[in-house]
Design a protein around this motif. Sequence first.
Motif, PDB file in Angstrom:
ATOM      1  N   ILE A   1      47.025  33.520  30.682  1.00 22.67           N
ATOM      2  CA  ILE A   1      46.618  34.922  30.633  1.00 22.67           C
ATOM      3  C   ILE A   1      45.703  35.212  31.823  1.00 22.67           C
ATOM      4  O   ILE A   1      45.837  36.227  32.500  1.00 22.67           O
ATOM      5  CB  ILE A   1      45.922  35.251  29.300  1.00 22.67           C
ATOM      6  CG1 ILE A   1      46.907  35.097  28.131  1.00 22.67           C
ATOM      7  CG2 ILE A   1      45.360  36.678  29.325  1.00 22.67           C
ATOM      8  CD1 ILE A   1      46.267  35.158  26.763  1.00 22.67           C
ATOM      9  N   GLY A   2      44.787  34.291  32.078  1.00 24.48           N
ATOM     10  CA  GLY A   2      43.889  34.438  33.217  1.00 24.48           C
ATOM     11  C   GLY A   2      44.649  34.502  34.532  1.00 24.48           C
ATOM     12  O   GLY A   2      44.300  35.277  35.426  1.00 24.48           O
ATOM     13  N   ALA A   3      45.680  33.689  34.668  1.00 26.42           N
ATOM     14  CA  ALA A   3      46.473  33.689  35.904  1.00 26.42           C
ATOM     15  C   ALA A   3      47.154  35.040  36.119  1.00 26.42           C
ATOM     16  O   ALA A   3      47.209  35.547  37.238  1.00 26.42           O
ATOM     17  CB  ALA A   3      47.518  32.564  35.854  1.00 26.42           C
ATOM     18  N   VAL A   4      47.650  35.633  35.045  1.00 29.42           N
ATOM     19  CA  VAL A   4      48.329  36.925  35.148  1.00 29.42           C
ATOM     20  C   VAL A   4      47.363  38.028  35.592  1.00 29.42           C
ATOM     21  O   VAL A   4      47.706  38.858  36.425  1.00 29.42           O
ATOM     22  CB  VAL A   4      48.973  37.309  33.794  1.00 29.42           C
ATOM     23  CG1 VAL A   4      49.426  38.754  33.779  1.00 29.42           C
ATOM     24  CG2 VAL A   4      50.137  36.388  33.479  1.00 29.42           C
ATOM     25  N   PHE A   5      46.150  37.995  35.036  1.00 26.62           N
ATOM     26  CA  PHE A   5      45.191  39.064  35.309  1.00 26.62           C
ATOM     27  C   PHE A   5      44.194  38.715  36.413  1.00 26.62           C
ATOM     28  O   PHE A   5      43.336  39.521  36.745  1.00 26.62           O
ATOM     29  CB  PHE A   5      44.451  39.450  34.027  1.00 26.62           C
ATOM     30  CG  PHE A   5      45.337  40.136  33.029  1.00 26.62           C
ATOM     31  CD1 PHE A   5      45.630  41.484  33.164  1.00 26.62           C
ATOM     32  CD2 PHE A   5      45.897  39.434  31.978  1.00 26.62           C
ATOM     33  CE1 PHE A   5      46.451  42.118  32.251  1.00 26.62           C
ATOM     34  CE2 PHE A   5      46.722  40.057  31.064  1.00 26.62           C
ATOM     35  CZ  PHE A   5      47.008  41.410  31.202  1.00 26.62           C
ATOM     36  N   GLY A   6      44.293  37.520  36.964  1.00 24.11           N
ATOM     37  CA  GLY A   6      43.401  37.120  38.035  1.00 24.11           C
ATOM     38  C   GLY A   6      41.979  36.849  37.576  1.00 24.11           C
ATOM     39  O   GLY A   6      41.029  37.139  38.300  1.00 24.11           O
ATOM     40  N   HIS A   7      41.839  36.313  36.359  1.00 24.87           N
ATOM     41  CA  HIS A   7      40.521  36.019  35.795  1.00 24.87           C
ATOM     42  C   HIS A   7      40.439  34.553  35.387  1.00 24.87           C
ATOM     43  O   HIS A   7      41.450  33.967  34.978  1.00 24.87           O
ATOM     44  CB  HIS A   7      40.254  36.864  34.547  1.00 24.87           C
ATOM     45  CG  HIS A   7      40.207  38.330  34.806  1.00 24.87           C
ATOM     46  ND1 HIS A   7      39.389  38.904  35.743  1.00 24.87           N
ATOM     47  CD2 HIS A   7      40.885  39.352  34.224  1.00 24.87           C
ATOM     48  CE1 HIS A   7      39.555  40.217  35.729  1.00 24.87           C
ATOM     49  NE2 HIS A   7      40.463  40.511  34.829  1.00 24.87           N
ATOM     50  N   PRO A   8      39.246  33.967  35.433  1.00 28.08           N
ATOM     51  CA  PRO A   8      39.087  32.611  34.892  1.00 28.08           C
ATOM     52  C   PRO A   8      39.209  32.627  33.368  1.00 28.08           C
ATOM     53  O   PRO A   8      39.034  33.668  32.723  1.00 28.08           O
ATOM     54  CB  PRO A   8      37.681  32.202  35.332  1.00 28.08           C
ATOM     55  CG  PRO A   8      36.982  33.445  35.705  1.00 28.08           C
ATOM     56  CD  PRO A   8      38.027  34.469  36.044  1.00 28.08           C
ATOM     57  N   LYS A   9      39.514  31.475  32.817  1.00 25.88           N
ATOM     58  CA  LYS A   9      39.733  31.332  31.377  1.00 25.88           C
ATOM     59  C   LYS A   9      38.541  31.834  30.562  1.00 25.88           C
ATOM     60  O   LYS A   9      38.711  32.494  29.531  1.00 25.88           O
ATOM     61  CB  LYS A   9      40.015  29.858  31.064  1.00 25.88           C
ATOM     62  CG  LYS A   9      40.390  29.597  29.633  1.00 25.88           C
ATOM     63  CD  LYS A   9      40.973  28.224  29.444  1.00 25.88           C
ATOM     64  CE  LYS A   9      39.927  27.163  29.347  1.00 25.88           C
ATOM     65  NZ  LYS A   9      40.453  25.863  28.939  1.00 25.88           N
ATOM     66  N   GLY A  10      37.327  31.545  31.016  1.00 25.06           N
ATOM     67  CA  GLY A  10      36.135  31.986  30.299  1.00 25.06           C
ATOM     68  C   GLY A  10      36.023  33.504  30.213  1.00 25.06           C
ATOM     69  O   GLY A  10      35.589  34.048  29.200  1.00 25.06           O
ATOM     70  N   HIS A  11      36.416  34.179  31.289  1.00 31.19           N
ATOM     71  CA  HIS A  11      36.376  35.641  31.279  1.00 31.19           C
ATOM     72  C   HIS A  11      37.408  36.198  30.293  1.00 31.19           C
ATOM     73  O   HIS A  11      37.135  37.168  29.583  1.00 31.19           O
ATOM     74  CB  HIS A  11      36.624  36.195  32.676  1.00 31.19           C
ATOM     75  CG  HIS A  11      36.548  37.688  32.731  1.00 31.19           C
ATOM     76  ND1 HIS A  11      35.368  38.370  32.571  1.00 31.19           N
ATOM     77  CD2 HIS A  11      37.508  38.621  32.913  1.00 31.19           C
ATOM     78  CE1 HIS A  11      35.612  39.668  32.657  1.00 31.19           C
ATOM     79  NE2 HIS A  11      36.904  39.844  32.868  1.00 31.19           N
ATOM     80  N   VAL A  12      38.573  35.575  30.246  1.00 27.10           N
ATOM     81  CA  VAL A  12      39.610  36.000  29.289  1.00 27.10           C
ATOM     82  C   VAL A  12      39.078  35.842  27.872  1.00 27.10           C
ATOM     83  O   VAL A  12      39.248  36.732  27.031  1.00 27.10           O
ATOM     84  CB  VAL A  12      40.915  35.194  29.483  1.00 27.10           C
ATOM     85  CG1 VAL A  12      41.909  35.484  28.373  1.00 27.10           C
ATOM     86  CG2 VAL A  12      41.528  35.494  30.840  1.00 27.10           C
ATOM     87  N   THR A  13      38.409  34.745  27.593  1.00 21.98           N
ATOM     88  CA  THR A  13      37.832  34.516  26.266  1.00 21.98           C
ATOM     89  C   THR A  13      36.843  35.629  25.917  1.00 21.98           C
ATOM     90  O   THR A  13      36.852  36.150  24.802  1.00 21.98           O
ATOM     91  CB  THR A  13      37.129  33.141  26.211  1.00 21.98           C
ATOM     92  OG1 THR A  13      38.102  32.133  26.472  1.00 21.98           O
ATOM     93  CG2 THR A  13      36.498  32.890  24.864  1.00 21.98           C
ATOM     94  N   ARG A  14      36.007  36.010  26.873  1.00 19.55           N
ATOM     95  CA  ARG A  14      35.040  37.086  26.634  1.00 19.55           C
ATOM     96  C   ARG A  14      35.740  38.430  26.425  1.00 19.55           C
ATOM     97  O   ARG A  14      35.337  39.226  25.572  1.00 19.55           O
ATOM     98  CB  ARG A  14      34.025  37.160  27.767  1.00 19.55           C
ATOM     99  CG  ARG A  14      33.061  35.984  27.774  1.00 19.55           C
ATOM    100  CD  ARG A  14      31.970  36.139  28.814  1.00 19.55           C
ATOM    101  NE  ARG A  14      32.467  36.121  30.197  1.00 19.55           N
ATOM    102  CZ  ARG A  14      32.733  35.015  30.882  1.00 19.55           C
ATOM    103  NH1 ARG A  14      32.552  33.829  30.336  1.00 19.55           N
ATOM    104  NH2 ARG A  14      33.172  35.090  32.135  1.00 19.55           N
ATOM    105  N   CYS A  15      36.791  38.680  27.189  1.00 24.89           N
ATOM    106  CA  CYS A  15      37.554  39.923  27.023  1.00 24.89           C
ATOM    107  C   CYS A  15      38.182  39.991  25.636  1.00 24.89           C
ATOM    108  O   CYS A  15      38.135  41.036  24.974  1.00 24.89           O
ATOM    109  CB  CYS A  15      38.654  40.034  28.079  1.00 24.89           C
ATOM    110  SG  CYS A  15      38.061  40.262  29.760  1.00 24.89           S
TER     111      CYS A  15
END
Length: 108
Positions: free
Chosen positions: A56-70
């Motif tokens: 998911i992070g790769a698709v949106f250009g975010h690190p895994k931790g940021h995806v978790t927070r989102c």
Amino acid sequence: MSVAREDGTKVVLPRTGPDEFWQTIREHYAGDDPRTWKYLAMLALRENAGWPLDQIGAVFGHPKGHVTRCLSRIKSDLRQRFEMSPEFLDVDEAMCPEDRTPGRNVPR
């Protein structure tokens, strides 16, 4: 199924299909806010398609931790807005502990 908003108004979620469901989400929750739609897309990929956080992070250009927070933020916001119980949006045990808070059930 129906849910209640913070102001007590009832929103009936349609059972006819995904188009009507997403129209209801647009009208009563996300509007035209691109960030909210981005978070909803992340949530759909995680919960409905079972995508791993790093993908998911790769698709949106975010690190895994940021995806978790989102994901934590959108789940919390959905629960507060529609007063859903935590079982409605099940939490991956490896995710944020703050996301596993008691919710309120909507009276039927």
